[in-house]
Design a protein around this motif. Sequence first.
Motif, PDB file in Angstrom:
ATOM      1  N   GLY A  85      49.257  11.117  -6.581  1.00 32.18           N
ATOM      2  CA  GLY A  85      48.321  10.616  -7.578  1.00 32.18           C
ATOM      3  C   GLY A  85      48.709  11.090  -8.963  1.00 32.18           C
ATOM      4  O   GLY A  85      49.877  11.037  -9.352  1.00 32.18           O
ATOM      5  N   SER A  86      47.726  11.592  -9.709  1.00 28.32           N
ATOM      6  CA  SER A  86      47.954  11.995 -11.099  1.00 28.32           C
ATOM      7  C   SER A  86      48.125  13.500 -11.214  1.00 28.32           C
ATOM      8  O   SER A  86      47.461  14.263 -10.511  1.00 28.32           O
ATOM      9  CB  SER A  86      46.777  11.548 -11.970  1.00 28.32           C
ATOM     10  N   GLY A  87      49.006  13.920 -12.116  1.00 30.04           N
ATOM     11  CA  GLY A  87      49.207  15.344 -12.307  1.00 30.04           C
ATOM     12  C   GLY A  87      50.446  15.630 -13.122  1.00 30.04           C
ATOM     13  O   GLY A  87      50.938  14.773 -13.863  1.00 30.04           O
ATOM     14  N   TRP A  88      50.964  16.838 -12.956  1.00 27.65           N
ATOM     15  CA  TRP A  88      52.074  17.325 -13.771  1.00 27.65           C
ATOM     16  C   TRP A  88      53.052  18.141 -12.926  1.00 27.65           C
ATOM     17  O   TRP A  88      52.665  18.715 -11.906  1.00 27.65           O
ATOM     18  CB  TRP A  88      51.555  18.231 -14.890  1.00 27.65           C
ATOM     19  N   ALA A  89      54.292  18.210 -13.406  1.00 29.77           N
ATOM     20  CA  ALA A  89      55.269  19.172 -12.896  1.00 29.77           C
ATOM     21  C   ALA A  89      55.692  20.026 -14.082  1.00 29.77           C
ATOM     22  O   ALA A  89      55.991  19.495 -15.159  1.00 29.77           O
ATOM     23  CB  ALA A  89      56.477  18.464 -12.294  1.00 29.77           C
ATOM     24  N   TRP A  90      55.699  21.350 -13.904  1.00 25.18           N
ATOM     25  CA  TRP A  90      55.910  22.277 -15.013  1.00 25.18           C
ATOM     26  C   TRP A  90      57.069  23.229 -14.763  1.00 25.18           C
ATOM     27  O   TRP A  90      57.269  23.688 -13.626  1.00 25.18           O
ATOM     28  CB  TRP A  90      54.667  23.139 -15.229  1.00 25.18           C
ATOM     29  N   LEU A  91      57.790  23.543 -15.827  1.00 23.87           N
ATOM     30  CA  LEU A  91      58.661  24.712 -15.842  1.00 23.87           C
ATOM     31  C   LEU A  91      57.839  25.828 -16.473  1.00 23.87           C
ATOM     32  O   LEU A  91      57.338  25.676 -17.593  1.00 23.87           O
ATOM     33  CB  LEU A  91      59.920  24.457 -16.667  1.00 23.87           C
ATOM     34  N   THR A  92      57.668  26.930 -15.755  1.00 23.87           N
ATOM     35  CA  THR A  92      56.779  27.987 -16.228  1.00 23.87           C
ATOM     36  C   THR A  92      57.480  29.342 -16.282  1.00 23.87           C
ATOM     37  O   THR A  92      58.514  29.556 -15.644  1.00 23.87           O
ATOM     38  CB  THR A  92      55.535  28.114 -15.322  1.00 23.87           C
ATOM     39  N   TYR A  93      56.846  30.236 -17.032  1.00 23.33           N
ATOM     40  CA  TYR A  93      57.339  31.616 -17.172  1.00 23.33           C
ATOM     41  C   TYR A  93      56.320  32.564 -16.565  1.00 23.33           C
ATOM     42  O   TYR A  93      55.130  32.506 -16.886  1.00 23.33           O
ATOM     43  CB  TYR A  93      57.537  31.945 -18.659  1.00 23.33           C
ATOM     44  N   ASN A  94      56.800  33.426 -15.671  1.00 25.14           N
ATOM     45  CA  ASN A  94      55.941  34.415 -15.039  1.00 25.14           C
ATOM     46  C   ASN A  94      55.995  35.712 -15.849  1.00 25.14           C
ATOM     47  O   ASN A  94      57.037  36.379 -15.883  1.00 25.14           O
ATOM     48  CB  ASN A  94      56.404  34.679 -13.600  1.00 25.14           C
ATOM     49  N   PRO A  95      54.909  36.091 -16.527  1.00 25.28           N
ATOM     50  CA  PRO A  95      54.942  37.278 -17.384  1.00 25.28           C
ATOM     51  C   PRO A  95      55.099  38.590 -16.615  1.00 25.28           C
ATOM     52  O   PRO A  95      55.469  39.605 -17.205  1.00 25.28           O
ATOM     53  CB  PRO A  95      53.596  37.221 -18.117  1.00 25.28           C
ATOM     54  N   LYS A  96      54.847  38.566 -15.311  1.00 20.07           N
ATOM     55  CA  LYS A  96      54.980  39.782 -14.509  1.00 20.07           C
ATOM     56  C   LYS A  96      56.412  39.980 -14.031  1.00 20.07           C
ATOM     57  O   LYS A  96      56.972  41.072 -14.130  1.00 20.07           O
ATOM     58  CB  LYS A  96      54.022  39.735 -13.318  1.00 20.07           C
ATOM     59  N   GLY A 101      56.558  20.273 -19.489  1.00 20.39           N
ATOM     60  CA  GLY A 101      55.981  19.598 -18.332  1.00 20.39           C
ATOM     61  C   GLY A 101      56.249  18.111 -18.320  1.00 20.39           C
ATOM     62  O   GLY A 101      56.369  17.479 -19.377  1.00 20.39           O
ATOM     63  N   ILE A 102      56.348  17.552 -17.119  1.00 23.04           N
ATOM     64  CA  ILE A 102      56.474  16.102 -16.935  1.00 23.04           C
ATOM     65  C   ILE A 102      55.096  15.555 -16.593  1.00 23.04           C
ATOM     66  O   ILE A 102      54.497  15.941 -15.587  1.00 23.04           O
ATOM     67  CB  ILE A 102      57.446  15.738 -15.800  1.00 23.04           C
ATOM     68  N   ASP A 103      54.592  14.682 -17.419  1.00 20.31           N
ATOM     69  CA  ASP A 103      53.324  14.003 -17.167  1.00 20.31           C
ATOM     70  C   ASP A 103      53.596  12.872 -16.189  1.00 20.31           C
ATOM     71  O   ASP A 103      54.296  11.923 -16.511  1.00 20.31           O
ATOM     72  CB  ASP A 103      52.779  13.462 -18.496  1.00 20.31           C
ATOM     73  N   VAL A 104      53.034  12.959 -14.978  1.00 22.55           N
ATOM     74  CA  VAL A 104      53.252  11.893 -14.005  1.00 22.55           C
ATOM     75  C   VAL A 104      51.983  11.085 -13.748  1.00 22.55           C
ATOM     76  O   VAL A 104      51.854  10.424 -12.713  1.00 22.55           O
ATOM     77  CB  VAL A 104      53.849  12.433 -12.676  1.00 22.55           C
ATOM     78  N   TRP A 105      51.043  11.133 -14.701  1.00 20.45           N
ATOM     79  CA  TRP A 105      49.980  10.130 -14.688  1.00 20.45           C
ATOM     80  C   TRP A 105      50.645   8.776 -14.957  1.00 20.45           C
ATOM     81  O   TRP A 105      51.585   8.675 -15.741  1.00 20.45           O
ATOM     82  CB  TRP A 105      48.963  10.415 -15.790  1.00 20.45           C
ATOM     83  N   GLU A 106      50.151   7.724 -14.359  1.00 17.96           N
ATOM     84  CA  GLU A 106      50.782   6.414 -14.538  1.00 17.96           C
ATOM     85  C   GLU A 106      50.754   5.946 -15.987  1.00 17.96           C
ATOM     86  O   GLU A 106      51.632   5.210 -16.423  1.00 17.96           O
ATOM     87  CB  GLU A 106      50.114   5.374 -13.631  1.00 17.96           C
TER      88      GLU A 106
END
Length: 283
Positions: free
Chosen positions: A189-200, A230-235
């Motif tokens: 469905g709708s959502g995102w894929a993210w490249l993230t940074y873990n501060p820990k 992030g990649i927006d994968v909402w249509e």
Amino acid sequence: MMGKISGSAALAMRILAFAALVASAASSQGRALQAMPPMMSMAPMMSMAPAPGMMAPMTFMQPALPYPYAATEPFIDARTNTIHFTKHLATYYTNLNTAASTNSSLAMMKLDALIPALNMGTPKVIRNNAGGIFNHLIFFKTLMMPTAMSNSTNNTMLPEDIAKAIDASFGNFTAFSKNMTDTALGVFGSGWAWLTYNPKTKALAVEPTANQDNPLSSSLGYSGNTPLVGIDVWEHAYYLKHQNVRAAYIKDWFMVVNWPQVSANYKAAMGGDLNSLITYASA
């Protein structure tokens, strides 16, 4: 016959009627709005209600897009950018400002503090619209003109710091891009894929979020990591050009990623500066 109702009495009656309408709507949904942390209380704040005939205050202001809508052609088309930025994102601002107009706690908050504080008790009007604003500001800020690329694959545009971080966390850029692509394709469905940074751990990760949720919102069950891109994968992000072929859109998205900006986001994330992720330079 009763005399004319005074202006103040009439205003009070309208406020009471509005409060009753809100209560009735919450009841019809099977539950009232759940309580939020003190700094995000949704108790009606009458001092914040606009006077009759006046518009709600614009607490959250949408910035201008820092490049032409056609700048990402031919990979992301101008019409999609225009509708995406001036319609979808603008609607999130309108909805969040409407909520803020009757709630002083929300009106005083900044997005970089609001998103990490979202929890399961947050009213959906705030969760969805605040998240939609934060996510889209990162999305548009991390796109670039394809003519500024040094080659046709965009892979050599990575500054040294983010390139090394990607290699350390994923092995190489190819492995990262496959991980990011597979994650984006796997969002149902709708959502995102993210490249993230873990501060820990100081490492990078790839992770999905649903709807307009963000990885920072740990109380919603996410990692609490800082999103870099992030990649927006909402249509609505790709359907005009790519229709139902999400994979083609993701491939084109990689062609217009602003890696110098991702590097800047990486530096900001390491310093705990969330506001820099969504701050746009003046036009």
